[in-house]
Design a protein around this motif. Structure first.
Motif, PDB file in Angstrom:
ATOM      1  N   THR A 322      -3.251   6.473   4.256  1.00  0.00           N
ATOM      2  CA  THR A 322      -1.910   6.591   4.846  1.00  0.00           C
ATOM      3  C   THR A 322      -1.304   7.989   4.662  1.00  0.00           C
ATOM      4  N   TYR A 323      -2.092   8.897   4.086  1.00  0.00           N
ATOM      5  CA  TYR A 323      -1.665  10.297   4.055  1.00  0.00           C
ATOM      6  C   TYR A 323      -2.065  10.983   5.355  1.00  0.00           C
ATOM      7  N   GLU A 324      -3.104  10.488   5.970  1.00  0.00           N
ATOM      8  CA  GLU A 324      -3.632  11.107   7.175  1.00  0.00           C
ATOM      9  C   GLU A 324      -3.228  10.375   8.447  1.00  0.00           C
ATOM     10  N   ARG A 325      -2.861   9.111   8.330  1.00  0.00           N
ATOM     11  CA  ARG A 325      -2.557   8.291   9.505  1.00  0.00           C
ATOM     12  C   ARG A 325      -1.124   7.790   9.456  1.00  0.00           C
ATOM     13  N   LEU A 326      -0.491   7.752  10.605  1.00  0.00           N
ATOM     14  CA  LEU A 326       0.870   7.216  10.683  1.00  0.00           C
ATOM     15  C   LEU A 326       0.850   5.690  10.664  1.00  0.00           C
ATOM     16  N   GLY A 327       1.944   5.160  10.224  1.00  0.00           N
ATOM     17  CA  GLY A 327       2.108   3.701  10.278  1.00  0.00           C
ATOM     18  C   GLY A 327       1.392   2.969   9.160  1.00  0.00           C
ATOM     19  N   LEU A 328       1.350   1.672   9.319  1.00  0.00           N
ATOM     20  CA  LEU A 328       0.743   0.802   8.320  1.00  0.00           C
ATOM     21  C   LEU A 328      -0.774   0.802   8.423  1.00  0.00           C
ATOM     22  N   PRO A 329      -1.460   0.513   7.322  1.00  0.00           N
ATOM     23  CA  PRO A 329      -2.917   0.349   7.390  1.00  0.00           C
ATOM     24  C   PRO A 329      -3.245  -0.938   8.145  1.00  0.00           C
ATOM     25  N   PRO A 330      -4.529  -1.200   8.424  1.00  0.00           N
ATOM     26  CA  PRO A 330      -4.915  -2.350   9.251  1.00  0.00           C
ATOM     27  C   PRO A 330      -4.502  -3.712   8.699  1.00  0.00           C
ATOM     28  N   GLY A 331      -4.362  -3.812   7.384  1.00  0.00           N
ATOM     29  CA  GLY A 331      -4.030  -5.115   6.817  1.00  0.00           C
ATOM     30  C   GLY A 331      -3.686  -5.013   5.345  1.00  0.00           C
ATOM     31  N   PRO A 332      -3.421  -6.155   4.693  1.00  0.00           N
ATOM     32  CA  PRO A 332      -3.058  -6.155   3.279  1.00  0.00           C
ATOM     33  C   PRO A 332      -4.138  -5.517   2.404  1.00  0.00           C
ATOM     34  N   ILE A 333      -3.684  -4.942   1.298  1.00  0.00           N
ATOM     35  CA  ILE A 333      -4.618  -4.312   0.358  1.00  0.00           C
ATOM     36  C   ILE A 333      -4.726  -5.131  -0.936  1.00  0.00           C
ATOM     37  N   SER A 334      -4.036  -6.265  -0.984  1.00  0.00           N
ATOM     38  CA  SER A 334      -4.097  -7.144  -2.149  1.00  0.00           C
ATOM     39  C   SER A 334      -3.492  -8.480  -1.750  1.00  0.00           C
ATOM     40  N   ASN A 335      -3.445  -9.387  -2.708  1.00  0.00           N
ATOM     41  CA  ASN A 335      -2.832 -10.684  -2.456  1.00  0.00           C
ATOM     42  C   ASN A 335      -1.486 -10.752  -3.180  1.00  0.00           C
ATOM     43  N   PRO A 336      -0.412 -10.491  -2.435  1.00  0.00           N
ATOM     44  CA  PRO A 336       0.910 -10.420  -3.062  1.00  0.00           C
ATOM     45  C   PRO A 336       1.469 -11.796  -3.414  1.00  0.00           C
ATOM     46  N   GLY A 337       2.343 -11.791  -4.424  1.00  0.00           N
ATOM     47  CA  GLY A 337       3.038 -13.013  -4.786  1.00  0.00           C
ATOM     48  C   GLY A 337       4.330 -13.154  -4.010  1.00  0.00           C
ATOM     49  N   ASP A 338       5.071 -14.216  -4.304  1.00  0.00           N
ATOM     50  CA  ASP A 338       6.280 -14.511  -3.544  1.00  0.00           C
ATOM     51  C   ASP A 338       7.363 -13.452  -3.730  1.00  0.00           C
ATOM     52  N   HIS A 339       7.455 -12.844  -4.920  1.00  0.00           N
ATOM     53  CA  HIS A 339       8.474 -11.814  -5.146  1.00  0.00           C
ATOM     54  C   HIS A 339       8.261 -10.629  -4.202  1.00  0.00           C
ATOM     55  N   ALA A 340       6.998 -10.233  -4.038  1.00  0.00           N
ATOM     56  CA  ALA A 340       6.702  -9.105  -3.159  1.00  0.00           C
ATOM     57  C   ALA A 340       6.971  -9.461  -1.700  1.00  0.00           C
ATOM     58  N   ILE A 341       6.647 -10.706  -1.323  1.00  0.00           N
ATOM     59  CA  ILE A 341       6.915 -11.134   0.054  1.00  0.00           C
ATOM     60  C   ILE A 341       8.415 -11.146   0.318  1.00  0.00           C
ATOM     61  N   GLN A 342       9.160 -11.652  -0.651  1.00  0.00           N
ATOM     62  CA  GLN A 342      10.616 -11.678  -0.516  1.00  0.00           C
ATOM     63  C   GLN A 342      11.183 -10.267  -0.411  1.00  0.00           C
ATOM     64  N   ALA A 343      10.619  -9.334  -1.184  1.00  0.00           N
ATOM     65  CA  ALA A 343      11.091  -7.947  -1.131  1.00  0.00           C
ATOM     66  C   ALA A 343      10.824  -7.330   0.228  1.00  0.00           C
ATOM     67  N   ALA A 344       9.631  -7.644   0.793  1.00  0.00           N
ATOM     68  CA  ALA A 344       9.287  -7.113   2.112  1.00  0.00           C
ATOM     69  C   ALA A 344      10.218  -7.659   3.193  1.00  0.00           C
ATOM     70  N   LEU A 345      10.679  -8.880   3.003  1.00  0.00           N
ATOM     71  CA  LEU A 345      11.585  -9.492   3.974  1.00  0.00           C
ATOM     72  C   LEU A 345      13.043  -9.112   3.737  1.00  0.00           C
ATOM     73  N   ASN A 346      13.361  -8.745   2.503  1.00  0.00           N
ATOM     74  CA  ASN A 346      14.753  -8.424   2.151  1.00  0.00           C
ATOM     75  C   ASN A 346      14.816  -7.141   1.315  1.00  0.00           C
ATOM     76  N   PRO A 347      14.484  -5.993   1.916  1.00  0.00           N
ATOM     77  CA  PRO A 347      14.490  -4.737   1.154  1.00  0.00           C
ATOM     78  C   PRO A 347      15.894  -4.379   0.665  1.00  0.00           C
ATOM     79  N   THR A 348      15.928  -3.757  -0.498  1.00  0.00           N
ATOM     80  CA  THR A 348      17.213  -3.303  -1.047  1.00  0.00           C
ATOM     81  C   THR A 348      17.787  -2.197  -0.166  1.00  0.00           C
ATOM     82  N   LYS A 349      19.088  -2.189  -0.015  1.00  0.00           N
ATOM     83  CA  LYS A 349      19.711  -1.141   0.792  1.00  0.00           C
ATOM     84  C   LYS A 349      19.665   0.194   0.040  1.00  0.00           C
ATOM     85  N   GLY A 350      19.349   1.262   0.759  1.00  0.00           N
ATOM     86  CA  GLY A 350      19.289   2.585   0.147  1.00  0.00           C
ATOM     87  C   GLY A 350      18.662   3.594   1.084  1.00  0.00           C
TER      88      GLY A 350
END
Length: 388
Positions: A322-350
């Motif tokens: 992702t240093y050489e290519r724009l945007g997201l990579p092709p898919g997940p790089i790990s198996n996230p838990g619910d906290h990470a999924i919630q964060a992706a859906l509700n990012p902190t304002k900033g």
């Protein structure tokens, strides 16, 4: 008074002589008829009496044997004692006490299904029989069998998979903790249809083998175990409203899972996850859009581990660089838990654009919107690394 006198009196009238003559002329035949009737009556009485006597005599002669038969018919056959040997019995989902009793009888655990049904009722445990596998013994009393079918005694291995493991590591952990061949897990992981992966997973299990603690029975195959993990993901996705919320953010569910996996890999703590997610969105939505520049994705593409990619690593031609290519990579790089999924859906304002985990040992991550501050934080990280 004789029968003859009675007969005369009943038949008497003014013409006594003719009645007497009539009686006299027919008297001989009448007496013979009455004698025949009396003989017949005596025979009619004796026949049923004889039958009763024979029947009573039969009960008297065979009464003991009849009682024994009746007693045995009413007695439920059961073994005594704790039994011998060992046998694994499976209670399947949806089976009732009668079904279980039949299984136990067929496998030689109890002598009769009825004995087990009675023992379950006596113990008031009809509703406590739980699906699973249990170690039993052959020829044991039904009451003892009931005690061994305690849900706490099920043959289950508890396997805990932590958040953020790559799929390759998840499969290795499963093989190690269950004793099942790694190759079988690897083969099962490729069968997206059998695993019931969601269509947006694009046929890849990475990101969708939900991390949690699982109870695994000996009869579960690697495919069964992985399917259970996908089912757990589907449950979480439904609870989080993944597809609907992703659309509201302008992304697909697969993209959200990719973001969640990066958040999981890059965050030093649960508290940081919302901020890391915000940095990802700020970079994706920047004007102009900028590279994500995440070391975690670079290392994944190279099948390496670590939190800092080298200059050589950053020159990788991997789709995950992702240093050489724009945007997201092709898919997940790990198996996230619910906290990470919630964060992706509700990012902190900033307005943060950069973050640096300045102290990896203590999990301290700092965020900034200033490039100059970023370089200062990077220097702090390098100093802590050198000191460590």
């Amino acid at each position: 008074m004789s029968d003859l006198d009675m007969d005369f009196l009943v038949g008497a009238d003014d013409d006594g002589r003719s009645r007497r003559r009539s009686r006299t002329s027919s008297g001989s035949g009448s007496r013979r008829g009455r004698r025949r009737r009396r003989r017949r009556n005596r025979g009619g009485f004796l026949a049923p009496m004889l039958a009763v006597i024979v029947l009573v005599g039969g009960i008297g002669a065979g009464g003991f044997y009849g009682y024994t038969w009746l007693r045995d018919a009413m007695t439920v056959e059961d073994y005594t004692g704790a039994g011998t040997g060992e046998v694994v019995v499976e209670i399947k989902d949806g089976q009732n006490a009668s079904d279980v009793a039949q299984t136990l009888q067929e496998q030689g655990v109890v002598k009769s299904a009825k004995a087990f049904v009675n023992a379950v009722a006596d113990a008031n445990k009809s509703g406590s029989l739980q699906p699973g596998e249990y170690t039993m013994r052959k020829q044991m009393s039904a009451a003892t069998a009931v005690t061994l079918l305690d849900p706490a005694k099920r043959l289950l291995a508890k396997v805990t998979l932590k958040e953020g493991l790559r799929l390759s590591d998840t499969l290795a952990q499963l093989a190690k903790q269950t004793g099942k061949p790694l190759k079988e897990f690897q083969r099962a992981a490729k069968d997206a249809e059998a695993l019931d992966l969601p269509s947006y997973a694009k046929g890849r299990l990475e990101g969708y083998a939900f991390p949690a603690t699982y109870e695994i029975s000996p009869k579960m195959t690697p495919a069964d175990i992985l399917a259970a993990m996908v089912a757990r993901f589907q449950e979480t996705a439904g609870k989080d409203g993944l597809e609907k919320e992703a659309k509201a953010l302008g992304h697909t569910a697969h993209e959200i899972m990719t973001i969640a996996s990066i958040v999981q890999a890059e965050s030093g703590s649960v508290e940081d996850m919302g901020k890391v997610a915000r940095v990802i969105y700020n970079r994706l939505n920047g004007n102009p859009e900028r590279e994500l520049a995440m070391d975690s994705t670079v290392m994944y593409g190279l099948n390496k581990y670590g939190i800092a990619a080298s200059n050589a690593d950053l020159k990788s031609t991997s789709l995950y660089n992702t240093y050489e290519r724009l945007g997201l990579p092709p898919g997940p790089i790990s198996n996230p838990g619910d906290h990470a999924i919630q964060a992706a859906l509700n990012p902190t304002k900033g307005d943060w654009i950069w973050f640096v985990t300045t102290d990896p040992k203590r999990g301290i991550t700092k965020f900034t919107s200033s490039e100059a501050e970023f370089f200062r934080l990077k220097a702090e990280f390098e100093k802590n690394q050198a000191g460590g």
